[in-house]
Write a protein that holds these residues in place. Structure first.
Motif, mmCIF file in Angstrom:
data_model
loop_
_atom_site.group_PDB
_atom_site.id
_atom_site.type_symbol
_atom_site.label_atom_id
_atom_site.label_comp_id
_atom_site.label_asym_id
_atom_site.label_seq_id
_atom_site.Cartn_x
_atom_site.Cartn_y
_atom_site.Cartn_z
ATOM 1 N N VAL A 185 -1.476 23.014 5.452
ATOM 2 C CA VAL A 185 -0.977 21.636 5.316
ATOM 3 C C VAL A 185 -2.070 20.776 4.695
ATOM 4 O O VAL A 185 -3.260 20.972 4.961
ATOM 5 N N PHE A 186 -1.648 19.853 3.839
ATOM 6 C CA PHE A 186 -2.592 18.951 3.167
ATOM 7 C C PHE A 186 -2.086 17.516 3.252
ATOM 8 O O PHE A 186 -0.924 17.242 2.997
ATOM 9 N N TYR A 187 -2.999 16.610 3.629
ATOM 10 C CA TYR A 187 -2.681 15.181 3.735
ATOM 11 C C TYR A 187 -3.446 14.404 2.664
ATOM 12 O O TYR A 187 -4.654 14.252 2.775
ATOM 13 N N PRO A 188 -2.770 13.887 1.615
ATOM 14 C CA PRO A 188 -3.411 12.961 0.697
ATOM 15 C C PRO A 188 -3.622 11.606 1.383
ATOM 16 O O PRO A 188 -2.935 11.283 2.353
ATOM 17 N N GLY A 189 -4.565 10.829 0.849
ATOM 18 C CA GLY A 189 -4.868 9.540 1.473
ATOM 19 C C GLY A 189 -4.159 8.356 0.840
ATOM 20 O O GLY A 189 -3.005 8.437 0.449
ATOM 21 N N THR A 214 0.862 -1.185 0.000
ATOM 22 C CA THR A 214 0.000 0.000 0.000
ATOM 23 C C THR A 214 0.892 1.228 0.000
ATOM 24 O O THR A 214 2.072 1.147 -0.341
ATOM 25 N N GLY A 215 0.343 2.367 0.373
ATOM 26 C CA GLY A 215 1.098 3.615 0.373
ATOM 27 C C GLY A 215 0.131 4.761 0.238
ATOM 28 O O GLY A 215 -0.959 4.722 0.804
ATOM 29 N N PHE A 216 0.516 5.790 -0.545
ATOM 30 C CA PHE A 216 -0.421 6.883 -0.788
ATOM 31 C C PHE A 216 -1.092 6.663 -2.146
ATOM 32 O O PHE A 216 -0.572 5.963 -3.009
ATOM 33 N N TRP A 217 -2.268 7.277 -2.310
ATOM 34 C CA TRP A 217 -3.053 7.128 -3.539
ATOM 35 C C TRP A 217 -2.633 8.235 -4.506
ATOM 36 O O TRP A 217 -2.795 9.416 -4.204
ATOM 37 N N VAL A 218 -2.090 7.842 -5.655
ATOM 38 C CA VAL A 218 -1.477 8.814 -6.574
ATOM 39 C C VAL A 218 -2.410 9.969 -6.930
ATOM 40 O O VAL A 218 -2.013 11.135 -6.893
#
Length: 225
Positions: A97-101, A20-24
């Motif tokens: 600040v922004f956090y991608p999922g 898994t990881g971050f969603w592009v």
């Protein structure tokens, strides 16, 4: 205008043996929405270095104009491959600040003390804090200035229980974003699965799913102007 993007360092999907990881798309759409308007973006992770991309998000059926642009963009890829270590940064140096999922944040950013302290500092400075899809997981232990959960009494959204069921990961993830936000006292709302749904309450912006990432970035930009 300087915006900090915080990505996960976690690449194992529970005990499944899958990655898994971050969603592009959740990185790419907001990244280009902001960069094209002249915003400077710094990308950080708990461990620094290369941020893991969720392989599912790089598959053919998950592609969008923004992810295709990312695939051709050496500069953006360089940012992903050389992220700054989160504990070297201060909220004072950024406007938001922004956090991608992606599923990664459920494991690391939900428990990361540096991330928690950083979000609390941004909030104390009344700067915009924005999250999309699984990224509200990073709010799990974050407190407001009264020592209560930051989301308590606030309008929020995030990846829904039914969306998690649809991707068949309900039994794999350490917790469900929707349940956690409700348990922490958030006023949770959602649209139909995979529909765009974004909620703003004061300086807090949350988006439900990948489809919502662009709108989160647009709202974030509005707060910077």
């Amino acid at each position: 205008m300087n915006v900090l993007f915080v990505l996960t360092s976690h690449d194992k999907l529970g005990d499944t043996g899958n990655k898994t990881g971050f969603w592009v798309e959740e990185f790419a759409a907001p990244y280009y929405t902001l960069v094209d308007k002249g915003v400077t973006i710094t990308v950080a992770t708990p461990k620094g270095g290369k941020a893991p991309i969720d392989p599912t998000s790089a598959s053919a059926d998950a592609q969008t104009e923004d992810t295709e642009r990312f695939d051709r963009d050496e500069e953006a890829q360089k940012l992903i491959n050389n992220t700054v270590k989160l504990d070297t940064l201060k909220a004072e140096d950024f406007d938001a600040v922004f956090y991608p999922g992606g599923h990664g944040p459920l494991w690391d950013l939900s428990e990361d003390k540096t991330s928690k302290a950083l979000i609390e500092a941004f909030n104390k400075q009344e700067k915009t804090i924005a999250f999309v899809c699984h990224a509200p997981a990073a709010l799990k232990n974050v407190k407001n200035e009264n020592g209560e959960p930051l989301v308590k009494g606030k309008k929020v959204t995030g990846f829904t229980n039914t969306e998690e069921e649809a991707v068949q990961l309900t039994k794999v993830v350490p917790f469900l974003v929707e349940d956690m936000l409700k348990e922490n006292g958030g006023t949770y709302s959602k649209a139909a699965d995979w529909e765009v749904h974004v909620v703003k309450d004061g300086n807090l912006i949350t988006g439900q799913n990948p489809a919502s990432s662009n709108k989160v970035a647009e709202l974030l930009y509005e707060t910077l102007k």
